[in-house]
Design an enzyme around this catalytic site. Sequence first.
Site: not given
Length: 118
Positions: A8-10
């Site tokens: 979920a982390c860019s």
Amino acid sequence: MEIWINPACSKCRSALSLLDAEKAEYTVRYYLEDPPTVEELHAVLTKLGLEPWDIARLGEPEADTLGLASWARDETQRDRWLDALAAHPALIQRPIITADDGTAVIGRSPDAVRSILP
């Protein structure tokens, strides 16, 4: 090389894209599903040259619940920090990339990710 990510982390997705563009060989560890042990954290921190409080995400809700911001940042409290990171992997800064040559980086910028490439 291995990269610890939260999908979920860019920043994690960017690091993966850069590694793919460079045709790097790596394995992915979804560290929220497969949390590192205290021993693994100690080994990664040694490679990074950092302390556990240096890789703690103090803005996470769990950090507030634990009161991490008020914990002492010294050798006497190191094990407490390691235990907290192992028990609450969302508190670990990401992505962490370890290379086969024993080096490691926190790959939050393209330059950091490139620095680990052979």
